[in-house]
Design a protein around this motif. Structure first.
Motif, mmCIF file in Angstrom:
data_model
loop_
_atom_site.group_PDB
_atom_site.id
_atom_site.type_symbol
_atom_site.label_atom_id
_atom_site.label_comp_id
_atom_site.label_asym_id
_atom_site.label_seq_id
_atom_site.Cartn_x
_atom_site.Cartn_y
_atom_site.Cartn_z
ATOM 1 N N ASN A 79 -10.366 52.032 -61.158
ATOM 2 C CA ASN A 79 -10.950 50.878 -61.863
ATOM 3 C C ASN A 79 -12.363 50.853 -61.927
ATOM 4 O O ASN A 79 -12.965 50.016 -62.017
ATOM 5 N N PHE A 80 -12.822 52.258 -62.321
ATOM 6 C CA PHE A 80 -14.327 52.418 -62.483
ATOM 7 C C PHE A 80 -14.462 52.106 -64.165
ATOM 8 O O PHE A 80 -14.629 53.070 -64.735
ATOM 9 N N THR A 81 -14.456 50.859 -64.505
ATOM 10 C CA THR A 81 -14.462 50.513 -65.843
ATOM 11 C C THR A 81 -15.901 50.745 -66.570
ATOM 12 O O THR A 81 -15.741 51.470 -67.372
ATOM 13 N N GLU A 82 -16.945 50.668 -65.853
ATOM 14 C CA GLU A 82 -18.186 50.992 -66.571
ATOM 15 C C GLU A 82 -18.567 52.364 -66.578
ATOM 16 O O GLU A 82 -18.822 52.850 -67.410
ATOM 17 N N GLY A 83 -17.875 53.307 -65.599
ATOM 18 C CA GLY A 83 -17.982 54.445 -65.457
ATOM 19 C C GLY A 83 -17.199 55.189 -66.647
ATOM 20 O O GLY A 83 -17.569 56.113 -67.255
ATOM 21 N N PHE A 84 -15.953 54.438 -66.783
ATOM 22 C CA PHE A 84 -15.290 54.813 -67.797
ATOM 23 C C PHE A 84 -15.876 54.914 -69.359
ATOM 24 O O PHE A 84 -15.732 56.132 -69.955
ATOM 25 N N TYR A 85 -16.301 53.890 -69.418
ATOM 26 C CA TYR A 85 -17.100 53.622 -71.013
ATOM 27 C C TYR A 85 -18.384 54.527 -71.133
ATOM 28 O O TYR A 85 -18.538 55.149 -72.241
ATOM 29 N N TRP A 86 -18.974 54.620 -69.848
ATOM 30 C CA TRP A 86 -20.296 55.519 -70.082
ATOM 31 C C TRP A 86 -19.698 57.084 -70.278
ATOM 32 O O TRP A 86 -20.163 57.663 -71.198
ATOM 33 N N MET A 87 -18.570 57.411 -69.644
ATOM 34 C CA MET A 87 -17.931 58.737 -69.826
ATOM 35 C C MET A 87 -17.668 59.003 -71.229
ATOM 36 O O MET A 87 -17.986 60.101 -71.856
ATOM 37 N N MET A 88 -16.859 58.024 -71.649
ATOM 38 C CA MET A 88 -16.419 58.073 -73.171
ATOM 39 C C MET A 88 -17.428 58.119 -74.054
ATOM 40 O O MET A 88 -17.541 58.939 -75.196
ATOM 41 N N ASP A 89 -18.628 57.340 -73.857
ATOM 42 C CA ASP A 89 -19.939 57.526 -74.857
ATOM 43 C C ASP A 89 -20.611 58.903 -74.863
ATOM 44 O O ASP A 89 -20.886 59.319 -76.052
ATOM 45 N N ARG A 90 -20.537 59.537 -73.638
ATOM 46 C CA ARG A 90 -21.309 60.853 -73.270
ATOM 47 C C ARG A 90 -20.234 61.948 -73.751
ATOM 48 O O ARG A 90 -20.682 63.035 -73.759
ATOM 49 N N THR A 91 -19.007 61.725 -74.087
ATOM 50 C CA THR A 91 -18.156 62.999 -74.482
ATOM 51 C C THR A 91 -17.511 62.778 -75.919
ATOM 52 O O THR A 91 -16.392 63.223 -76.298
ATOM 53 N N LYS A 92 -18.315 62.018 -76.804
ATOM 54 C CA LYS A 92 -18.039 62.179 -78.255
ATOM 55 C C LYS A 92 -17.801 63.414 -78.848
ATOM 56 O O LYS A 92 -18.894 64.197 -78.526
ATOM 57 N N HIS A 93 -17.190 63.528 -79.910
ATOM 58 C CA HIS A 93 -16.972 64.778 -80.517
ATOM 59 C C HIS A 93 -18.400 65.234 -81.254
ATOM 60 O O HIS A 93 -18.934 64.375 -81.733
#
Length: 709
Positions: free
Chosen positions: A664-678
């Motif tokens: 449930n690391f929500t902020e970490g999840f969205y940070w990760m998604m933003d840094r791993t865009k195609h």
């Protein structure tokens, strides 16, 4: 001559004069470096503001000189020079505070170095990881010998050059490996110098106040669900290797080898889960030399007793201090006993342990057979390492998201804040038992020091103008991690982006490599360095080191470095199940630093068949932490490198994303998604060389060094 021609001639003359001045500058710097007198803020006359981390030790050095000629203390005739190494009795790289003798006498806190004190000079040798750090920390009475530079003399060369009439060099045999002792002795034979044993450590005589106590933490058992193999099976394997070497026994002095062999762990060494101990192994007995009070709790005695009931294999626990006397006794019954010799960053047994075996003909010097057995991880350890790196990546994503939010909120953040918070986030993870080394958080110019560690005196505030190098790792019951990422909280300069991208390209190139199993490991180094070499740049440390499984983060025998003198043929091959780092870097002495580090697993590519029947190998990256997109110049990457980067980001999204959701690391999840865009782009097919970094480095380094002379 026309006006245009005159202007051209004048420009040419100015340019020629500039390059002549550069050459002159270079000659002066080279000579000062060779003598060890190239020092920061140490002018020949007058005063200069001192670096905040500098430690003044002249009083201690003066006291040591008086002890060197005190026969009552040394119990031998006066000595002319005394060597203080950075290692402890077990040749550990990281030592507990009690054993930081080199730091006590010099102020230098790095993990590698040798100091030599004579009656009129104090000199420190260290490698390129610590050149800048040592220059900041040791005072102006010290000379600094920067290893890895051409022309810089070795310890023995310096003694011969400086004191050609000769003398006596003293050393504590407990702190010098037999390999190193033989090396020094052989080199000194060509001079008028001799090497002698000083049984009383002179630093110990001096260091009577303010010395931290020795660690004596409880030992605990590493369960088989993490180790993957009972200790009795490991002992059988080692005995099989000893039989093939035609020896009767071996003495084990390296703490990581004892921990691996017996499936036990401790807390005596900072960031390393080891217990201070020795082990004597023959074909019938296992004799374990340790402070027995450390085994009372955590059912260690019960663990050994249960094994004896099942297998009749006995571990005899004996007091730590009895190792030398027992070696003298037991070796009378052996024909040959193996004494571990140097292997990569494992220095082998000390001179003192070697001398505890009185008959030289019974000594068999050979690298420990445990080293190669331990390096090749079993299936349980491999799965554990993979899982540990996913949990570790989740902690890092949570931390980076927190850090990014704080920075955007305008909260003042320093290097020490970063260290404190990232350590806390990692400690919270399942199976975590602390750091695998002291966290490195280096902002701006501090990033140019490869092993910089912030202190109260050097603690820098992090802004949006430069890069932050964060190198950290964790110890987990099922694995050891080591990851470096370089961040930027503002708009990077062109120079910063190019440096970052060249380092990234080197890391990707090594990660993508396929190679036959007989290729020397040092040969793969070129893949990581080539993008920097294209711009006339390099880094002074190895590209790879071995990584243990809940063990040492710098594990022998792996060291990938094209110019590494500490390699042997049997250790020069990579094998499936090995884990190693991949860490190219860029260090601009006056501006900023870049380093990227992943841990990789060596895998067999079974679908490929070698023409001559050999096996092809490759790497699987187990570190899964996003890169900094704003620092990547896609125009420098090839289409294959962009594809690798996108595939890597996909793995992070799938594997680390699932872990972030589970926690449930929500902020970490969205940070990760933003840094791993195609990443979209066709790549740069015809890469051009960039000399911008080289020119800036040459001019700024030369001018700054001359200002400090």
């Amino acid at each position: 001559m026309t006006g245009l021609g005159a202007a051209a001639a004048a420009s040419a003359a100015i340019l020629l004069g500039f390059f002549i001045s550069l050459t002159s500058c270079d000659d002066i710097v080279t000579e000062l470096r060779k003598s060890g007198e190239l020092r920061k803020a140490c002018p020949k006359s007058g005063n200069a503001p001192q670096p905040p981390s500098r430690v003044f030790t002249l009083q201690r050095v003066t006291k040591l000189r008086s002890l060197m000629v005190n026969e009552t203390v040394t119990r031998i005739p006066p000595i002319d020079a005394y060597i203080i190494p950075s290692q402890d009795e077990h040749q550990n790289e990281f030592v507990e505070d009690y054993d930081k003798r080199l730091q006590y006498i010099s102020g230098f806190s790095g993990s590698y170095g040798d100091a030599v004190i004579t009656n009129d000079t104090a000199v420190l040798w260290t490698d390129s990881r610590y050149h800048l750090q040592a220059d900041d920390q040791i005072d102006c009475h010290w000379r600094l010998m920067r290893e890895n530079f051409v022309g810089v003399p070795t310890l023995t060369q310096w003694l011969h050059q400086t004191y050609p009439s000769g003398g006596v060099l003293g050393a504590d045999p407990k702190l010098v490996a037999q390999y190193r002792w033989d090396q020094l002795s052989n080199e000194l034979r060509r001079t008028n110098w001799t090497l002698v044993e000083v049984q009383t450590n002179l630093i110990d005589v001096m260091w009577t106040t303010g010395r931290p106590p020795r660690r004596n933490k409880n030992v605990f058992v590493l369960k088989e669900k993490y180790s993957g193999k009972p200790w009795t099976k490991k002992v059988e394997e080692v005995r099989g290797r000893l039989r093939r070497l035609h020896v009767d026994a071996m003495v084990v002095t390296a703490l990581d080898e004892i921990a691996w062999l017996l499936n036990i762990r401790g807390r005596d060494i900072p960031s390393n889960p080891f217990v201070r101990s020795y082990l004597l192994l023959d074909m019938n007995r296992v004799k374990f030399y340790v402070n027995q009070s450390q085994l009372v709790d955590n059912n260690v005695f019960k663990y050994f007793d249960e094994t004896r009931t099942k297998t009749n294999e006995i571990v005899e626990v004996i007091d730590y201090g009895n190792i030398c006397e027992d070696l003298k006794t037991w070796t009378q019954t052996y024909t040959k006993i193996l004494i571990p010799s140097q292997c990569g960053n494992n220095w082998g047994a000390s001179r003192n342990i070697t001398r505890c075996i009185p008959k030289e003909q019974k000594r068999f010097h050979h690298q420990s057979p445990i080293i190669l057995l331990k390096a090749r991880k079993n299936p349980v350890e491999i799965r554990g390492m993979q899982k540990a790196h996913i949990r570790d990546a989740a902690a890092m994503c949570k931390f980076f998201a927190y850090l990014d939010n704080k920075f955007q909120d305008g909260t003042a953040i320093t290097e020490l804040d970063v260290v404190k918070i990232v350590d806390e986030y990692r400690f919270e993870q399942e199976y975590s038992l602390g750091n695998s080394f002291r966290t490195i958080a280096a902002y701006g110019p501090n990033g140019a020091l490869p092993h910089y560690e912030p202190t109260n005196n050097t603690n820098a505030k992090i802004t949006d103008k430069s890069t932050l190098v964060l190198d950290s790792g964790g110890q987990y019951l099922d694995g050891t991690t080591d990851v470096t990422r370089t961040l930027h909280f503002g708009t990077p300069t062109k120079e910063q982006k190019e440096a970052y991208t060249r380092v990234l390209i080197g890391q990707i190139q090594l990660s993508m490599l396929t190679f036959p199993d007989n290729l020397k490991s040092s040969a793969v180094d070129v893949m990581a360095r080539a993008p920097l070499w294209e711009a006339g740049l390099d880094y002074g440390h190895s590209t790879s080191h071995g990584v243990g499984s809940f063990s040492s983060v710098h594990e022998a025998p792996i060291s990938v470095y094209f110019d590494n003198p500490l390699t042997f043929p049997e250790n020069e091959k990579l094998r499936p199940g090995y884990f190693l780092s991949n860490e190219p870097g860029y260090y601009g002495e006056t501006g900023f630093g870049i380093r990227l580090e992943n841990v990789m697993e060596v895998i067999e590519k079974r679908w490929l068949k070698h023409k001559y029947g050999r096996t092809f190998l490759g790497f699987k990256t187990v570190t899964l932490v996003p890169y900094e997109p704003k620092l990547i110049d896609l125009s420098l990457l090839s289409v294959h490198q962009i594809r690798w980067l996108n595939n890597y980001n996909d793995k992070i999204r799938i594997q680390v994303g699932a872990e972030l959701k589970r926690l449930n690391f929500t902020e970490g999840f969205y940070w990760m998604m933003d840094r791993t865009k195609h990443f979209y782009g066709t790549g740069n097919v015809n890469k051009t060389k960039s000399i911008l970094l080289l020119l800036v480095l040459l001019v700024s380094t030369c001018s700054n060094q001359l200002l400090l002379i």
